[in-house]
Design a protein around this motif. Structure first.
Motif, PDB file in Angstrom:
ATOM      1  N   LYS A  53      68.356  64.897  62.413  1.00 32.93           N
ATOM      2  CA  LYS A  53      69.600  65.602  62.684  1.00 32.93           C
ATOM      3  C   LYS A  53      70.779  64.646  62.494  1.00 32.93           C
ATOM      4  CE  LYS A  53      67.906  68.879  66.209  1.00 32.93           C
ATOM      5  NZ  LYS A  53      68.048  69.306  67.624  1.00 32.93           N
ATOM      6  N   PRO A  54      71.957  65.187  62.209  1.00 28.33           N
ATOM      7  CA  PRO A  54      73.149  64.328  62.146  1.00 28.33           C
ATOM      8  C   PRO A  54      73.422  63.698  63.510  1.00 28.33           C
ATOM      9  CG  PRO A  54      73.579  66.492  61.184  1.00 28.33           C
ATOM     10  CD  PRO A  54      72.256  66.585  61.874  1.00 28.33           C
ATOM     11  N   TRP A  55      73.969  62.479  63.501  1.00 28.21           N
ATOM     12  CA  TRP A  55      74.279  61.749  64.732  1.00 28.21           C
ATOM     13  C   TRP A  55      75.747  61.374  64.741  1.00 28.21           C
ATOM     14  CZ3 TRP A  55      72.560  60.577  69.420  1.00 28.21           C
ATOM     15  CH2 TRP A  55      73.112  59.489  70.097  1.00 28.21           C
ATOM     16  N   ASP A  56      76.429  61.720  65.824  1.00 25.16           N
ATOM     17  CA  ASP A  56      77.818  61.306  65.982  1.00 25.16           C
ATOM     18  C   ASP A  56      78.154  61.245  67.464  1.00 25.16           C
ATOM     19  OD1 ASP A  56      78.258  63.962  66.842  1.00 25.16           O
ATOM     20  OD2 ASP A  56      79.017  64.585  64.886  1.00 25.16           O
ATOM     21  N   ALA A  57      79.434  61.132  67.789  1.00 25.10           N
ATOM     22  CA  ALA A  57      79.840  60.989  69.189  1.00 25.10           C
ATOM     23  C   ALA A  57      79.582  62.242  70.007  1.00 25.10           C
ATOM     24  CB  ALA A  57      81.325  60.623  69.259  1.00 25.10           C
ATOM     25  N   GLU A  58      79.450  63.400  69.356  1.00 24.15           N
ATOM     26  CA  GLU A  58      79.227  64.654  70.063  1.00 24.15           C
ATOM     27  C   GLU A  58      77.747  64.959  70.277  1.00 24.15           C
ATOM     28  OE1 GLU A  58      81.621  66.445  71.339  1.00 24.15           O
ATOM     29  OE2 GLU A  58      83.202  65.176  70.551  1.00 24.15           O
ATOM     30  N   SER A  59      76.857  64.180  69.667  1.00 23.46           N
ATOM     31  CA  SER A  59      75.428  64.412  69.821  1.00 23.46           C
ATOM     32  C   SER A  59      75.020  64.224  71.275  1.00 23.46           C
ATOM     33  CB  SER A  59      74.639  63.453  68.931  1.00 23.46           C
ATOM     34  OG  SER A  59      74.942  63.667  67.569  1.00 23.46           O
ATOM     35  N   LEU A  60      73.949  64.894  71.661  1.00 21.74           N
ATOM     36  CA  LEU A  60      73.475  64.873  73.039  1.00 21.74           C
ATOM     37  C   LEU A  60      72.101  64.226  73.121  1.00 21.74           C
ATOM     38  CD1 LEU A  60      74.327  68.576  73.990  1.00 21.74           C
ATOM     39  CD2 LEU A  60      75.752  66.552  74.377  1.00 21.74           C
ATOM     40  N   VAL A  61      71.849  63.532  74.233  1.00 17.77           N
ATOM     41  CA  VAL A  61      70.542  62.925  74.478  1.00 17.77           C
ATOM     42  C   VAL A  61      70.136  63.179  75.924  1.00 17.77           C
ATOM     43  CG1 VAL A  61      70.889  61.095  72.769  1.00 17.77           C
ATOM     44  CG2 VAL A  61      71.522  60.677  75.144  1.00 17.77           C
ATOM     45  N   VAL A  62      68.838  63.107  76.167  1.00 13.49           N
ATOM     46  CA  VAL A  62      68.336  63.130  77.543  1.00 13.49           C
ATOM     47  C   VAL A  62      68.729  61.820  78.214  1.00 13.49           C
ATOM     48  CG1 VAL A  62      66.281  63.240  78.993  1.00 13.49           C
ATOM     49  CG2 VAL A  62      66.432  64.659  76.935  1.00 13.49           C
ATOM     50  N   LEU A  63      69.215  61.883  79.433  1.00 14.78           N
ATOM     51  CA  LEU A  63      69.788  60.718  80.110  1.00 14.78           C
ATOM     52  C   LEU A  63      68.817  59.981  81.015  1.00 14.78           C
ATOM     53  CD1 LEU A  63      73.192  62.372  81.035  1.00 14.78           C
ATOM     54  CD2 LEU A  63      72.711  60.856  79.092  1.00 14.78           C
ATOM     55  N   MET A  64      67.582  60.514  81.166  1.00 17.04           N
ATOM     56  CA  MET A  64      66.621  59.890  82.066  1.00 17.04           C
ATOM     57  C   MET A  64      67.284  59.631  83.422  1.00 17.04           C
ATOM     58  SD  MET A  64      64.021  60.202  80.145  1.00 17.04           S
ATOM     59  CE  MET A  64      62.728  59.312  81.025  1.00 17.04           C
ATOM     60  N   SER A  65      67.086  58.473  84.038  1.00 21.35           N
ATOM     61  CA  SER A  65      67.578  58.278  85.418  1.00 21.35           C
ATOM     62  C   SER A  65      69.078  58.080  85.527  1.00 21.35           C
ATOM     63  CB  SER A  65      66.846  57.108  86.077  1.00 21.35           C
ATOM     64  OG  SER A  65      65.553  57.506  86.464  1.00 21.35           O
ATOM     65  N   VAL A  66      69.786  57.997  84.426  1.00 17.95           N
ATOM     66  CA  VAL A  66      71.247  58.082  84.511  1.00 17.95           C
ATOM     67  C   VAL A  66      71.639  59.438  85.094  1.00 17.95           C
ATOM     68  CG1 VAL A  66      73.365  58.201  83.118  1.00 17.95           C
ATOM     69  CG2 VAL A  66      71.711  56.384  82.714  1.00 17.95           C
ATOM     70  N   SER A  67      70.722  60.416  84.973  1.00 17.52           N
ATOM     71  CA  SER A  67      70.929  61.727  85.601  1.00 17.52           C
ATOM     72  C   SER A  67      71.195  61.593  87.097  1.00 17.52           C
ATOM     73  CB  SER A  67      69.702  62.607  85.398  1.00 17.52           C
ATOM     74  OG  SER A  67      69.312  62.668  84.043  1.00 17.52           O
ATOM     75  N   LYS A  68      70.604  60.583  87.724  1.00 15.09           N
ATOM     76  CA  LYS A  68      70.825  60.386  89.160  1.00 15.09           C
ATOM     77  C   LYS A  68      72.288  60.105  89.461  1.00 15.09           C
ATOM     78  CE  LYS A  68      66.142  58.693  90.253  1.00 15.09           C
ATOM     79  NZ  LYS A  68      65.503  58.705  88.926  1.00 15.09           N
ATOM     80  N   GLY A  69      72.999  59.509  88.524  1.00 11.75           N
ATOM     81  CA  GLY A  69      74.430  59.278  88.720  1.00 11.75           C
ATOM     82  C   GLY A  69      75.226  60.565  88.755  1.00 11.75           C
ATOM     83  N   LEU A  70      74.785  61.572  87.967  1.00 10.27           N
ATOM     84  CA  LEU A  70      75.429  62.878  88.020  1.00 10.27           C
ATOM     85  C   LEU A  70      75.174  63.514  89.382  1.00 10.27           C
ATOM     86  CD1 LEU A  70      74.300  64.360  84.556  1.00 10.27           C
ATOM     87  CD2 LEU A  70      75.964  62.565  85.028  1.00 10.27           C
ATOM     88  N   THR A  71      73.914  63.463  89.809  1.00 11.82           N
ATOM     89  CA  THR A  71      73.535  64.036  91.100  1.00 11.82           C
ATOM     90  C   THR A  71      74.263  63.329  92.244  1.00 11.82           C
ATOM     91  OG1 THR A  71      71.359  64.555  90.178  1.00 11.82           O
ATOM     92  CG2 THR A  71      71.563  64.571  92.574  1.00 11.82           C
ATOM     93  N   ALA A  72      74.334  62.001  92.164  1.00 11.96           N
ATOM     94  CA  ALA A  72      75.023  61.231  93.211  1.00 11.96           C
ATOM     95  C   ALA A  72      76.479  61.637  93.333  1.00 11.96           C
ATOM     96  CB  ALA A  72      74.927  59.735  92.909  1.00 11.96           C
ATOM     97  N   THR A  73      77.132  61.838  92.209  1.00 13.58           N
ATOM     98  CA  THR A  73      78.546  62.196  92.246  1.00 13.58           C
ATOM     99  C   THR A  73      78.735  63.557  92.897  1.00 13.58           C
ATOM    100  OG1 THR A  73      78.934  60.855  90.267  1.00 13.58           O
ATOM    101  CG2 THR A  73      80.621  62.466  90.837  1.00 13.58           C
ATOM    102  N   CYS A  74      77.842  64.510  92.604  1.00 12.13           N
ATOM    103  CA  CYS A  74      77.890  65.810  93.280  1.00 12.13           C
ATOM    104  C   CYS A  74      77.756  65.634  94.795  1.00 12.13           C
ATOM    105  CB  CYS A  74      76.768  66.706  92.770  1.00 12.13           C
ATOM    106  SG  CYS A  74      76.862  67.182  91.025  1.00 12.13           S
ATOM    107  N   VAL A  75      76.784  64.824  95.214  1.00 12.02           N
ATOM    108  CA  VAL A  75      76.541  64.612  96.638  1.00 12.02           C
ATOM    109  C   VAL A  75      77.765  64.012  97.316  1.00 12.02           C
ATOM    110  CG1 VAL A  75      75.251  63.202  98.285  1.00 12.02           C
ATOM    111  CG2 VAL A  75      74.032  64.450  96.501  1.00 12.02           C
ATOM    112  N   HIS A  76      78.357  62.987  96.707  1.00 14.69           N
ATOM    113  CA  HIS A  76      79.474  62.306  97.367  1.00 14.69           C
ATOM    114  C   HIS A  76      80.736  63.167  97.388  1.00 14.69           C
ATOM    115  CE1 HIS A  76      77.414  58.679  98.373  1.00 14.69           C
ATOM    116  NE2 HIS A  76      76.918  58.598  97.154  1.00 14.69           N
TER     117      HIS A  76
END
Length: 393
Positions: A53-76
């Protein structure tokens, strides 16, 4: 390998270092840096050797445990609003959780990996498929007896933390963590970040891959036996069961089923631009939006495990993580920008963090899961983080 994107004057060395670090990587990567609420580095390079697939700044990837940072921000955000109290027992929000010796576990214990629920007991039969079933995982956690006396030790709740924190979010808001993220963070900030990816965005996801094989659960079991550790101990059995699902779990995260589910510990999906912008909004205003106050950030980044060890019999194995409340803070293997930084690292090399003292927020994503930061920082981070420290010094 050409690097695309832009940097503001004074950050050219970051671009050069990023390009050099990715030169031998057969996959793709993105790097974005905000400073004082503005994007100053926005770079991408590489290709997708798996799906082409084409790759650029808008492409998306699975974030693995960086996902916890999203969850943490919701919690705080909920802590700041007074909807969650870090010192309150989890049972105050989630009464069923109190069963089997968990009545005294606090929200703080859960968020700082001290709750004694670091893995599911093997008897629950929770493998990669079951991880996409919220009710199954939450029900298992409700009925579990802690693997050690809560609050006395810590061990990385690599899979379970997302369900624990996510269920707290659901209990106090009526929204899943993915819905809360979309409504309260991604929507207002215009972010390409999801926990539970809509099908309309599926075509943008670039698959992750690895050419390396880590130790199997059986190999780890053999090593632990040689160390004199009882592999029939309940904590050890649960930990090995988690390890046994790792490869299958990573494969699952390359599927539509793995993208559309909500697995807040590991299946967040996004890009470096959105990670950097979100973390920037935790430490300052971004286009008039600020997610967390300075006082909330100060409390959220305070180390909570510095004086604790792993629980026996795993206490003979040196730990590498240092946790605040869900966010990680700098350690030997992920120095970030030094003291005061907070964020999260994901298996295979993703990383996102903020450093309030310098006004910097960073998002780095990659598709080649070559990073193994158990003993040292990912080599792909080292040169550009050094250049960034110099640029903001």
């Amino acid at each position: 390998m050409s690097v695309q994107g832009s940097v503001e004057p004074g950050f050219e060395a970051v671009r050069d270092a990023f390009g050099q670090a990715q030169a031998e990587d057969e996959g793709a990567a993105q790097l974005c840096v905000y400073r004082h609420g503005r994007s100053v580095v926005d770079l991408w390079t590489g290709r997708d050797p798996i799906s082409d697939k084409p790759w650029d700044a808008e492409s998306l990837v699975v974030l693995m445990s960086v996902s916890k940072g999203l969850t943490a921000t919701c919690v705080h955000m909920l802590v700041e609003r007074g909807q969650l109290d870090l010192d309150a027992p989890v049972r105050d929000y989630w009464p069923e959780f109190a069963a089997n010796g968990k009545a005294a576990i606090t929200v703080a214990d859960v968020l700082s990996h001290r709750a004694g629920l670091s893995s599911f007991d093997p008897e629950y039969g929770i493998g990669p498929t079951q991880l996409t079933d919220w009710s199954t995982c939450v029900t298992a956690l409700e009925s579990m007896t802690p693997l050690w006396r809560p609050g006395t030790a810590f061990y990385y709740h690599s899979l379970t933390l997302g369900y624990l924190a996510g269920e707290l979010i659901r209990r106090v808001t009526g929204k899943t963590v993915g819905d809360f993220l979309a409504a309260e963070i991604a929507g207002p900030l215009g972010l390409d970040l999801w926990i539970g990816l809509p099908e309309r965005e599926e075509h943008r996801v670039i698959p992750q891959f690895t050419r390396q094989t880590g130790p199997t659960a059986d190999q780890v079991r053999a090593v632990l036996t040689k160390m004199g550790i009882d592999v029939e101990d309940r904590l050890v059995r649960a930990t090995l069961a988690t390890l046994a699902t790792k490869d299958e779990g990573i494969e699952m995260l390359n599927t539509r089923a793995g993208h559309e589910a909500e697995v807040p510990s590991g299946n967040g999906i996004g890009n470096a631009r959105s990670l950097a912008r979100m973390f920037a909004a935790t430490i300052g205003e971004v286009d008039g939006i600020r997610l967390l106050s300075a006082a909330t950030v100060e409390k959220a980044r305070q180390p909570q495990t510095s004086n604790l060890s792993s629980p026996p019999p795993l206490d003979v194995i040196p730990g590498t993580h240092t946790f605040a409340y869900t966010y990680e803070v700098p350690g030997i293997t992920w120095p970030m920008l030094g003291a005061g930084s907070f964020g999260n690292v994901g298996t295979g090399g993703r990383i996102a963090f903020a450093h309030p003292e310098s006004g910097v927020a960073v998002g780095y994503t990659c598709t080649n899961m070559t990073g193994d930061n158990a003993a040292a920082p990912d080599p792909r981070w080292v040169s550009w983080t050094a250049a960034l420290r110099e640029a903001v010094a």
